[in-house]
Design a protein around this motif. Structure first.
Motif, PDB file in Angstrom:
ATOM      1  N   GLN A  44     -25.400  20.088  28.002  1.00 31.15           N
ATOM      2  CA  GLN A  44     -24.899  21.154  28.853  1.00 31.15           C
ATOM      3  C   GLN A  44     -24.547  20.568  30.215  1.00 31.15           C
ATOM      4  N   SER A  45     -24.336  21.434  31.180  1.00 34.13           N
ATOM      5  CA  SER A  45     -24.117  20.988  32.553  1.00 34.13           C
ATOM      6  C   SER A  45     -24.974  21.838  33.480  1.00 34.13           C
ATOM      7  N   HIS A  46     -25.293  21.304  34.644  1.00 34.18           N
ATOM      8  CA  HIS A  46     -25.955  22.107  35.663  1.00 34.18           C
ATOM      9  C   HIS A  46     -25.260  21.868  36.995  1.00 34.18           C
ATOM     10  N   ALA A  47     -25.427  22.824  37.896  1.00 33.24           N
ATOM     11  CA  ALA A  47     -24.687  22.793  39.160  1.00 33.24           C
ATOM     12  C   ALA A  47     -25.644  22.801  40.346  1.00 33.24           C
ATOM     13  N   MET A  48     -25.105  22.417  41.492  1.00 39.13           N
ATOM     14  CA  MET A  48     -25.912  22.363  42.716  1.00 39.13           C
ATOM     15  C   MET A  48     -25.172  22.993  43.877  1.00 39.13           C
ATOM     16  N   LEU A  49     -25.909  23.748  44.692  1.00 36.39           N
ATOM     17  CA  LEU A  49     -25.432  24.243  45.979  1.00 36.39           C
ATOM     18  C   LEU A  49     -26.268  23.578  47.062  1.00 36.39           C
ATOM     19  N   PHE A 109     -30.870  23.820  52.587  1.00 35.49           N
ATOM     20  CA  PHE A 109     -31.405  24.403  51.361  1.00 35.49           C
ATOM     21  C   PHE A 109     -30.591  23.922  50.170  1.00 35.49           C
ATOM     22  N   CYS A 110     -31.252  23.915  49.017  1.00 35.41           N
ATOM     23  CA  CYS A 110     -30.598  23.450  47.795  1.00 35.41           C
ATOM     24  C   CYS A 110     -30.916  24.411  46.651  1.00 35.41           C
ATOM     25  N   VAL A 111     -29.903  24.732  45.853  1.00 34.04           N
ATOM     26  CA  VAL A 111     -30.086  25.548  44.655  1.00 34.04           C
ATOM     27  C   VAL A 111     -29.584  24.758  43.459  1.00 34.04           C
ATOM     28  N   LEU A 112     -30.408  24.663  42.421  1.00 38.18           N
ATOM     29  CA  LEU A 112     -30.015  24.018  41.173  1.00 38.18           C
ATOM     30  C   LEU A 112     -29.850  25.094  40.104  1.00 38.18           C
ATOM     31  N   MET A 113     -28.707  25.090  39.442  1.00 43.31           N
ATOM     32  CA  MET A 113     -28.367  26.114  38.461  1.00 43.31           C
ATOM     33  C   MET A 113     -28.246  25.496  37.070  1.00 43.31           C
ATOM     34  N   PRO A 114     -29.270  25.648  36.210  1.00 39.13           N
ATOM     35  CA  PRO A 114     -29.168  25.099  34.854  1.00 39.13           C
ATOM     36  C   PRO A 114     -28.109  25.813  34.024  1.00 39.13           C
ATOM     37  N   CYS A 155     -21.260  21.217  43.633  1.00 35.92           N
ATOM     38  CA  CYS A 155     -20.830  20.259  42.606  1.00 35.92           C
ATOM     39  C   CYS A 155     -21.525  20.607  41.298  1.00 35.92           C
ATOM     40  N   ASP A 156     -21.118  19.948  40.214  1.00 34.46           N
ATOM     41  CA  ASP A 156     -21.845  20.078  38.952  1.00 34.46           C
ATOM     42  C   ASP A 156     -21.994  18.718  38.297  1.00 34.46           C
ATOM     43  N   SER A 157     -22.817  18.663  37.252  1.00 30.30           N
ATOM     44  CA  SER A 157     -23.141  17.389  36.620  1.00 30.30           C
ATOM     45  C   SER A 157     -21.965  16.805  35.835  1.00 30.30           C
ATOM     46  N   ASN A 158     -20.990  17.629  35.484  1.00 31.41           N
ATOM     47  CA  ASN A 158     -19.814  17.118  34.773  1.00 31.41           C
ATOM     48  C   ASN A 158     -19.018  16.150  35.625  1.00 31.41           C
ATOM     49  N   LYS A 159     -18.986  16.427  36.935  1.00 28.25           N
ATOM     50  CA  LYS A 159     -18.157  15.613  37.827  1.00 28.25           C
ATOM     51  C   LYS A 159     -18.970  14.648  38.687  1.00 28.25           C
ATOM     52  N   ALA A 160     -20.242  14.968  38.936  1.00 25.43           N
ATOM     53  CA  ALA A 160     -21.045  14.136  39.819  1.00 25.43           C
ATOM     54  C   ALA A 160     -22.075  13.287  39.085  1.00 25.43           C
ATOM     55  N   GLY A 161     -22.375  13.620  37.820  1.00 25.97           N
ATOM     56  CA  GLY A 161     -23.446  12.951  37.094  1.00 25.97           C
ATOM     57  C   GLY A 161     -24.665  13.850  37.018  1.00 25.97           C
ATOM     58  N   ILE A 162     -25.519  13.630  36.010  1.00 21.95           N
ATOM     59  CA  ILE A 162     -26.612  14.570  35.766  1.00 21.95           C
ATOM     60  C   ILE A 162     -27.809  14.368  36.683  1.00 21.95           C
ATOM     61  N   LYS A 206     -29.895  12.435  42.535  1.00 21.52           N
ATOM     62  CA  LYS A 206     -29.350  11.671  43.666  1.00 21.52           C
ATOM     63  C   LYS A 206     -27.821  11.649  43.638  1.00 21.52           C
ATOM     64  N   ASN A 207     -27.238  11.608  42.426  1.00 18.94           N
ATOM     65  CA  ASN A 207     -25.779  11.618  42.321  1.00 18.94           C
ATOM     66  C   ASN A 207     -25.207  12.985  42.700  1.00 18.94           C
ATOM     67  N   MET A 208     -25.862  14.034  42.220  1.00 17.75           N
ATOM     68  CA  MET A 208     -25.391  15.381  42.535  1.00 17.75           C
ATOM     69  C   MET A 208     -25.580  15.687  44.014  1.00 17.75           C
ATOM     70  N   PHE A 209     -26.711  15.254  44.566  1.00 15.41           N
ATOM     71  CA  PHE A 209     -26.958  15.506  45.982  1.00 15.41           C
ATOM     72  C   PHE A 209     -25.919  14.793  46.839  1.00 15.41           C
ATOM     73  N   SER A 210     -25.579  13.569  46.458  1.00 14.22           N
ATOM     74  CA  SER A 210     -24.561  12.828  47.202  1.00 14.22           C
ATOM     75  C   SER A 210     -23.212  13.548  47.154  1.00 14.22           C
ATOM     76  N   ALA A 211     -22.840  14.062  45.975  1.00 16.77           N
ATOM     77  CA  ALA A 211     -21.569  14.772  45.828  1.00 16.77           C
ATOM     78  C   ALA A 211     -21.576  16.073  46.619  1.00 16.77           C
ATOM     79  N   ALA A 212     -22.676  16.839  46.516  1.00 14.16           N
ATOM     80  CA  ALA A 212     -22.771  18.097  47.262  1.00 14.16           C
ATOM     81  C   ALA A 212     -22.799  17.849  48.762  1.00 14.16           C
ATOM     82  N   ASP A 213     -23.437  16.739  49.172  1.00 11.48           N
ATOM     83  CA  ASP A 213     -23.520  16.403  50.599  1.00 11.48           C
ATOM     84  C   ASP A 213     -22.138  16.051  51.156  1.00 11.48           C
ATOM     85  N   GLN A 214     -21.335  15.346  50.361  1.00 17.06           N
ATOM     86  CA  GLN A 214     -19.965  15.051  50.785  1.00 17.06           C
ATOM     87  C   GLN A 214     -19.166  16.350  50.968  1.00 17.06           C
TER      88      GLN A 214
END
Length: 391
Positions: A254-259, A307-312, A351-358, A361-369
């Motif tokens: 699946q994928s999960h997303a981050m805010l 703040f950070c939200v992770l959406m499975p 961001c989501d794991s499809n584009k940033a990686g699962i 640290k990868n998702m946080f870096s993408a969301a931070d950008q």
């Protein structure tokens, strides 16, 4: 007649116990935002209780009992499965749930309207009951990350027992080719089946409460890891839960997303109005997030005003909708200070794991950008990671 009355009393008392267990779960749900899926379990208990009541009402026609009882029983078992998946932080897609419920109601209506044979309705719903209870058992005994725990094994075995009783009902239907439905719904012959099903439901409930108790103990151990001001996950615990989510995303493909959210000009709020008001602003924003995310989403305070939200089981587009809703509602929310109302804004990167990686640290870096672009472009806006890659 006395025996029937006694049997009804047994079912009634069993139903009351199921309702009492539901109230207990509802109370736990109200007091622990970290436990997910409990309200769906309460829905399941109510649906199944009403199903049993519908089945044993001899004053109604066989067609009515077959339609209502079957529909309610299947709906309740489906809610059990939904609740278990949410409780395990591996939920079914909300759209899938709605479509499945709509398909269930529609199929039962079509069978009732266009078939004069009650047999079709009973066979259809009995087969669904077998499949749903078996699905819950398989998930608990095979796919759950707690599958080796006694509480999960007991609950899974109770679902197996329930599957056995529904299989017996299906066997009776297939065995009697002359009057299968009448044979199955005859009062004296049907008492044992209903009572066994109700006792199985009670056993399933006790098993689930044991699972909840196990999770509460786990949460108690984690309580020192929560953010003291907002009651949401702190940075360390957020990252720990993110690792679990990443493993589930990989396992179930699946994928999960981050805010990633940062309150705009928060330093000036502290400097102008003081840190106590700054704490109030943080609490208001944290409460707003809690009110707008799903039960299965994880919320963490990553920094002072970050703040950070992770959406499975979510995509970037779904996360964008949530981010915009949070941004707009926060912008419109007045916060009182000395009798005067103030409004503030927030910038959000998505961001989501499809584009940033699962991995976190990868998702946080993408969301931070994305968040950096949102703040440098004027603040009070949402920027998604995929848009950065296209530019």
């Amino acid at each position: 007649m006395f025996a029937a009355l006694e049997f009804k009393t047994m079912l009634f008392m069993s139903g009351l116990l199921a309702v009492a267990l539901s109230i207990l779960l509802l109370a736990i749900h109200q007091r622990s935002a970290m436990l997910k899926g409990l309200k769906y379990w309460v829905y399941a208990n109510l649906l199944i209780s009403f199903a049993i009541i519908s089945f044993i009402q001899q004053d109604y026609s066989l067609e009515t009992r077959a339609f209502l009882g079957g529909l309610l029983m299947v709906s309740g078992l489906f809610m059990y499965l939904v609740s278990i998946r949410i409780f395990e932080l591996h939920p079914l897609n909300l759209k899938l749930i709605k479509r499945a419920m709509a398909a269930l109601v529609l199929s039962n209506l079509l069978i009732s309207l266009f078939s004069n044979n009650v047999y079709v309705s009973v066979v259809f719903n009995t087969a669904l009951c077998m499949l749903l209870s078996l699905a819950s058992a398989i998930y608990l005994l095979h796919y759950s990350r707690y599958k080796h725990h006694g509480e999960h094994q007991f609950t899974g075995l109770c679902f197996i027992v329930f599957t056995g009783f529904t299989s017996y009902r299906f066997y009776v239907l297939a065995l009697d080719s002359v009057n299968p439905v009448e044979h199955l719904t005859a009062w004296n012959l049907n008492e044992l089946t209903f009572l066994a099903c109700m006792l199985s439901v009670l056993a399933i409930n006790f098993g689930f409460i044991a699972m909840v108790n196990e999770k509460l103990v786990e949460l108690l151990e984690q309580s020192t890891k929560l953010d003291w001001l907002t009651g949401i996950l702190n940075r360390k615990n957020l990252e720990k839960n993110a690792e679990i989510m990443a493993a589930q995303t990989l396992k179930f493909k699946q994928s999960h997303a981050m805010l990633l959210m940062d309150l705009d000009k928060f330093k000036s709020i502290n400097d102008t109005y003081g840190h106590l008001f700054g704490d109030q602003v943080i609490q208001v924003f944290a409460d707003l997030i809690k009110d707008n995310v799903r039960e299965i989403d994880l919320i963490g305070r990553y920094g002072g005003e970050e703040f950070c939200v992770l959406m499975p089981n979510s995509t970037e587009s779904e996360a964008l909708i949530l981010a915009e809703r949070i941004r707009q509602k926060y912008e419109a929310t007045p916060i009182l200070y000395n009798g005067e109302a103030f409004k503030f804004t927030v910038s959000i990167g998505v961001c989501d794991s499809n584009k940033a990686g699962i991995y976190f640290k990868n998702m946080f870096s993408a969301a931070d950008q994305s968040l950096y672009v949102a703040k440098s472009s004027g603040r009070n806006q949402v920027v998604i990671f995929s848009r950065l890659n296209l530019e």
